[in-house]
Enzyme design. Structure first.
Site, PDB file in Angstrom:
ATOM      1  N   LEU A 140      54.324  20.582 112.750  1.00 31.58           N
ATOM      2  CA  LEU A 140      55.616  21.129 113.183  1.00 31.58           C
ATOM      3  C   LEU A 140      56.386  21.595 111.950  1.00 31.58           C
ATOM      4  CD1 LEU A 140      57.304  19.323 116.189  1.00 31.58           C
ATOM      5  CD2 LEU A 140      56.323  21.598 116.026  1.00 31.58           C
ATOM      6  N   HIS A 141      56.011  22.742 111.439  1.00 32.51           N
ATOM      7  CA  HIS A 141      56.550  23.243 110.171  1.00 32.51           C
ATOM      8  C   HIS A 141      58.087  23.354 110.188  1.00 32.51           C
ATOM      9  CE1 HIS A 141      52.415  24.554 109.204  1.00 32.51           C
ATOM     10  NE2 HIS A 141      52.390  25.193 110.354  1.00 32.51           N
ATOM     11  N   ASP A 142      58.607  24.225 111.030  1.00 37.53           N
ATOM     12  CA  ASP A 142      60.013  24.630 110.915  1.00 37.53           C
ATOM     13  C   ASP A 142      61.028  23.533 111.257  1.00 37.53           C
ATOM     14  OD1 ASP A 142      59.190  27.993 112.047  1.00 37.53           O
ATOM     15  OD2 ASP A 142      59.157  27.104 110.052  1.00 37.53           O
ATOM     16  N   THR A 190      61.103  20.653 110.326  1.00 36.30           N
ATOM     17  CA  THR A 190      61.375  19.810 109.141  1.00 36.30           C
ATOM     18  C   THR A 190      62.600  20.325 108.378  1.00 36.30           C
ATOM     19  OG1 THR A 190      59.904  21.071 107.665  1.00 36.30           O
ATOM     20  CG2 THR A 190      58.925  19.208 108.874  1.00 36.30           C
TER      21      THR A 190
END
Ligand code: RIB
Ligand code: CA
Length: 312
Positions: A240-242, A244
């Site tokens: 869940l990149h974004d 973070t």
């Protein structure tokens, strides 16, 4: 006093979860959402941003369309990851809320010129084209930025779109170069960190069992989004990149990193878009960014799930 932010984004399922997290968090005042071409072309990122605001029950959130291509290069998109719509997974619709008529770059410039000095944070979730253009067009706004918190880049994890480069930086390395050399306070969430924030089945089940529209929508997005990383990395789920970026604004204690020199390759075809992070301090290049390396993943997912529960 809520922290004023502008979210610059190319939704994208993980962008969508980040926007939901921001809209669910009273600590943040979302002044506007600026769409940029990235995962999918601009008309779709601008449409998806509005769909997400409607999922969150926040149709009054101003959404602006920005740059439809990188500063100097043709767009490289990522339908192979996000699907043709950019939000494949859940049932989608034509949003009722209108797009703002002002260009996103003009909105960013105007907001940074009119809001109190040093009170606006830019949370960037896609290629940095809108920000790079705003900084080039109006360099006077740079000292007004409180901080940029950007998802992008990689060092130990190297690339996800090429062997050397992470997607957001690869799409517009010239824009990333402008931002990294601008002198702005910047915190980077690279793949080194985001690849430790995997949506395992248990975590995705927790989204679904929230029982609200947002939980179901999120679970359906991540179930689609995860297949690319599972096939490529054999990982347990989608990174869940974004989200973070938003979680850092809410709970910085969940993150650890180093203030180091980070520069980007803009010339070489072989390593275009690579972020050269001097993690071990082996050069005399001046530190210019806080480059995050580790995350308390359970703490992150607990925060995220609790906040998504607050939405419709
Ligand atoms: O490399 C990951 C980044 O590229 C994320 O922001 C994802 O949404 C895509 O834009
Ligand atoms: Ca993104």
């Amino acid at each position: 006093m809520a922290r004023k932010i502008i979210i610059d984004t190319d939704p994208g399922q993980d962008d969508a979860v980040a926007i939901l997290l921001a809209l669910a968090s009273p600590e943040l005042e979302v002044l506007g959402i600026t769409a940029v071409a990235g995962n999918v072309p601009l008309p779709l990122t601008a449409k998806n941003a509005r769909i997400i605001c409607e999922v969150a029950g926040r149709p009054e959130t101003p959404v602006f369309a920005g740059c439809d291509a990188p500063l100097t290069r043709p767009l490289v998109s990522a339908e192979h990851v996000h699907g043709r719509t950019g939000l494949d997974g859940p049932e989608l619709w034509e949003p009722e809320m209108a797009l703002q008529s002002q260009h996103a770059v003009d909105f960013i410039i105007e907001t940074l010129r009119t809001e109190p000095l040093g009170k606006v944070t830019l949370a960037t979730l896609g290629p940095l084209t809108n920000i790079g253009k705003a900084f080039s067009q109006a360099p006077d706004i740079i000292p007004n930025v409180a901080e940029i918190v950007a998802m992008g880049g990689a060092y130990f994890e190297v690339g996800n779109i090429t062997p050397a480069a992470e997607f957001n930086i690869y799409v517009d390395p010239e824009a990333a170069d402008i931002v990294l050399k601008s002198g702005v306070k910047i915190t980077i969430m690279p793949l080194d960190l985001t690849h430790k924030a995997l949506v395992t089945k248990r975590r995705n089940d927790a989204f679904r069992s929230l029982g609200n529209r947002t939980g179901t929508f999120t679970a359906e997005m991540t179930e689609f989004f995860e297949r690319f990383d599972k096939e490529k990395y054999g990982s347990e789920g989608a990174p869940l990149h974004d989200p973070t970026v938003i979680a850092y604004l809410l709970a910085p204690e969940l993150f650890t990193g180093r203030f180091i020199n980070v520069e980007v390759e803009t010339q070489s075809d072989l390593t275009l878009g690579m972020t050269v992070a001097d993690w071990w301090g082996v050069t005399d290049r001046a530190p210019n960014a806080t480059f995050m390396g580790d995350i308390d993943a359970d703490g992150f997912f607990t925060l995220l799930t609790q906040r998504l529960a607050r939405l419709p």
